[in-house]
Design a protein around this motif. Sequence first.
Motif, short mmCIF file in Angstrom:
data_model
loop_
_atom_site.label_atom_id
_atom_site.label_comp_id
_atom_site.label_asym_id
_atom_site.label_seq_id
_atom_site.Cartn_x
_atom_site.Cartn_y
_atom_site.Cartn_z
N ARG A 81 26.05 132.47 -8.57
CA ARG A 81 27.43 132.76 -8.94
C ARG A 81 28.19 133.25 -7.72
O ARG A 81 27.60 133.76 -6.76
CB ARG A 81 27.47 133.79 -10.07
CG ARG A 81 26.84 133.26 -11.36
CD ARG A 81 26.95 134.27 -12.50
NE ARG A 81 26.31 133.78 -13.71
CZ ARG A 81 26.88 133.00 -14.61
NH1 ARG A 81 28.14 132.62 -14.43
NH2 ARG A 81 26.22 132.61 -15.67
N ASP A 89 26.90 127.38 -9.33
CA ASP A 89 26.49 126.07 -8.84
C ASP A 89 25.25 125.58 -9.59
O ASP A 89 24.76 126.24 -10.51
CB ASP A 89 26.27 126.10 -7.32
CG ASP A 89 25.06 126.93 -6.89
OD1 ASP A 89 24.30 127.41 -7.76
OD2 ASP A 89 24.86 127.10 -5.67
N ARG A 90 24.73 124.45 -9.20
CA ARG A 90 23.61 123.83 -9.91
C ARG A 90 22.30 124.57 -9.70
O ARG A 90 21.29 124.26 -10.35
CB ARG A 90 23.46 122.37 -9.48
CG ARG A 90 23.38 122.17 -7.98
CD ARG A 90 23.39 120.70 -7.59
NE ARG A 90 23.68 120.55 -6.18
CZ ARG A 90 23.26 119.52 -5.45
NH1 ARG A 90 22.53 118.58 -6.00
NH2 ARG A 90 23.58 119.45 -4.18
N TYR A 91 22.28 125.55 -8.78
CA TYR A 91 21.08 126.35 -8.55
C TYR A 91 21.18 127.72 -9.22
O TYR A 91 20.35 128.59 -8.98
CB TYR A 91 20.85 126.51 -7.04
CG TYR A 91 20.76 125.18 -6.33
CD1 TYR A 91 19.64 124.37 -6.47
CD2 TYR A 91 21.83 124.72 -5.57
CE1 TYR A 91 19.57 123.13 -5.85
CE2 TYR A 91 21.78 123.48 -4.93
CZ TYR A 91 20.65 122.69 -5.09
OH TYR A 91 20.58 121.47 -4.47
N GLN A 99 34.17 120.95 -7.56
CA GLN A 99 33.52 120.73 -6.27
C GLN A 99 32.27 121.57 -6.07
O GLN A 99 31.47 121.28 -5.18
CB GLN A 99 34.51 121.02 -5.13
CG GLN A 99 35.68 120.07 -5.06
CD GLN A 99 35.26 118.67 -4.66
OE1 GLN A 99 34.26 118.47 -3.98
NE2 GLN A 99 36.02 117.67 -5.11
N ILE A 100 32.10 122.60 -6.87
CA ILE A 100 31.00 123.54 -6.63
C ILE A 100 29.63 122.86 -6.74
O ILE A 100 28.66 123.27 -6.12
CB ILE A 100 31.09 124.76 -7.58
CG1 ILE A 100 30.22 125.91 -7.08
CG2 ILE A 100 30.73 124.37 -9.00
CD1 ILE A 100 30.69 126.49 -5.77
N GLY A 101 29.56 121.77 -7.50
CA GLY A 101 28.31 121.05 -7.63
C GLY A 101 27.86 120.39 -6.33
O GLY A 101 26.70 119.97 -6.21
N ARG A 102 28.75 120.30 -5.35
CA ARG A 102 28.39 119.70 -4.06
C ARG A 102 27.76 120.71 -3.10
O ARG A 102 27.32 120.32 -2.02
CB ARG A 102 29.64 119.09 -3.41
CG ARG A 102 30.32 118.02 -4.24
CD ARG A 102 31.62 117.55 -3.63
NE ARG A 102 31.40 116.81 -2.39
CZ ARG A 102 32.37 116.39 -1.58
NH1 ARG A 102 33.64 116.69 -1.88
NH2 ARG A 102 32.11 115.71 -0.49
N LYS A 103 27.69 121.96 -3.50
CA LYS A 103 27.11 122.97 -2.62
C LYS A 103 25.61 122.75 -2.49
O LYS A 103 24.90 122.63 -3.49
CB LYS A 103 27.40 124.39 -3.14
CG LYS A 103 26.91 125.49 -2.21
CD LYS A 103 27.41 126.85 -2.68
CE LYS A 103 26.80 127.98 -1.85
NZ LYS A 103 27.23 127.93 -0.44
N LEU A 152 32.11 132.03 -1.16
CA LEU A 152 32.73 130.79 -0.72
C LEU A 152 33.76 131.15 0.35
O LEU A 152 34.13 132.32 0.49
CB LEU A 152 33.40 130.08 -1.90
CG LEU A 152 32.46 129.67 -3.04
CD1 LEU A 152 33.27 129.15 -4.23
CD2 LEU A 152 31.46 128.63 -2.58
N LEU A 165 32.21 125.18 1.16
CA LEU A 165 31.14 125.63 0.28
C LEU A 165 30.05 126.35 1.06
O LEU A 165 29.27 127.11 0.49
CB LEU A 165 30.54 124.44 -0.47
CG LEU A 165 31.53 123.65 -1.34
CD1 LEU A 165 30.84 122.45 -1.97
CD2 LEU A 165 32.14 124.54 -2.42
N GLN A 187 21.62 123.60 -1.47
CA GLN A 187 20.76 124.74 -1.76
C GLN A 187 20.64 125.67 -0.56
O GLN A 187 20.44 126.88 -0.71
CB GLN A 187 19.37 124.26 -2.18
CG GLN A 187 18.47 125.38 -2.71
CD GLN A 187 17.22 124.83 -3.35
OE1 GLN A 187 16.90 123.65 -3.22
NE2 GLN A 187 16.49 125.68 -4.05
#
Length: 327
Positions: free
Chosen positions: A11, A6-8, A301-305, A261, A271, A307
Motif C-alpha cells: 500500500r 499494487d499486485r504484491y 497504473q499501479i499494476g505496472r509497478k 510513489l 512508480l 516487485q
Amino acid sequence: MSPLADRYGRRFPYLRLSVIPACNFRCTYCLPHGYHADPKAAGPLSLDEITRLLRGFTELGMHKLRITGGEPSVRNDLADILRVAAAVPGVTKLAMTTNGTLLSRRLGEWMDAGLNAINVSVDSLDRTTFTRITGHDRLEDILHGVDMALATDMPSVKLNAVLLRDVNDRELPTWLDYLRDRRIGLRFIELMQTGDNLPFFRDHHVRAETLETQLLESGWQALPRAADAGPAREYRHADYAGRIGIIAPYSKDFCTGCNRLRVTATGDLRLCLFGEFGIPLRRFLQADEQLEELVQAIGGQIGRKEQGHFLHEGRTGITPHLASTGG
C-alpha cells in the motif's frame, strides 16, 4: 475509494513530490557540474496543479507528503506550496527534504505554512569534507538552522548523509558525539548508481550494511518500522538521544516494504525511483472537474509497478541523477 495497493499487496500512503528539478548545490554524487536547465522542458507544476494532484492522491489513501527537489527552497513560492498542501484534506504529515541553505532564515515561515517534519542533507560534520562534497562552504549556517529546528516543537527533524568510500565513511565517531545529546534522526544512505554517475559510483560505493553491522556490535537496537515510514531501518541506543537509520537499497528484500510513489516537478508519476518510464498526470490537473479522471489514471497504473528495482543489474531506469526525480 479503497487505499492504493499494487499486485504484491503493498500500500502507498506516502507521496514524494518534487516541486523543482533545480538545485543550488553541486554535490559530487548528484550534480557535480551544477544544475543545467533543459530549455525544452515544461515548467514545474503550479499551485493549482499541485492542489489537484494532492486531492487525487488523498482520495487513494495518501496521508504523508514529502516535498523534494532538486532543492525545494529554490522555488520562491515554497511557503505557498506548503500552505496549499497542508490545507488538502487527508494530508496529516507534511515533510520536506532540503539542503538547509535557507533553513535558519525560513524555518518559522515554513512551519507557519504547515511543515511538520524536515530532513536536512548534511553529508559530513567536517567543514572541509562538507565543502568538498557539496561545492559550498555552508556547514556552520546549516547546522545552526538544524539546531533552530530542534529547539521548536516540530515533531520530526532528521539529517541525511550519503555514504562515500574514502570521503566520509569513517566519520561514525564524530556523528555519535553529535547524536549523544540531540534528539534527532540521522539517516545514512548508501550511494546509488544513476544514469550519469557510474565512474563515481564505482570509486565511492560502500555497502551500508557494513555500518549497520558496526552499530549492532556497539549495542544499537533495531526499532519496529511504522506503516508510513520511509525506507530506513532505524536503530536506537540507551546512551544516545539521537537515532540512526540505515537506507541500504542494495540489501536483500529492500523493496518489499516499499510504501511510496513519486511525482516529478512536471507532473510525471514514477512508480519507482529507478523505473523505466514516467506516467504523465499533468493533463488531468487542469480543472477541478478532472479529479475522477486523475484518480482513475493513478489507480490504473499501479499494476505496472515492479516487485523490485534492478540496481543489482546496473539498470538505473530513466533517472539521470537524483535531483531529476526527487531522490
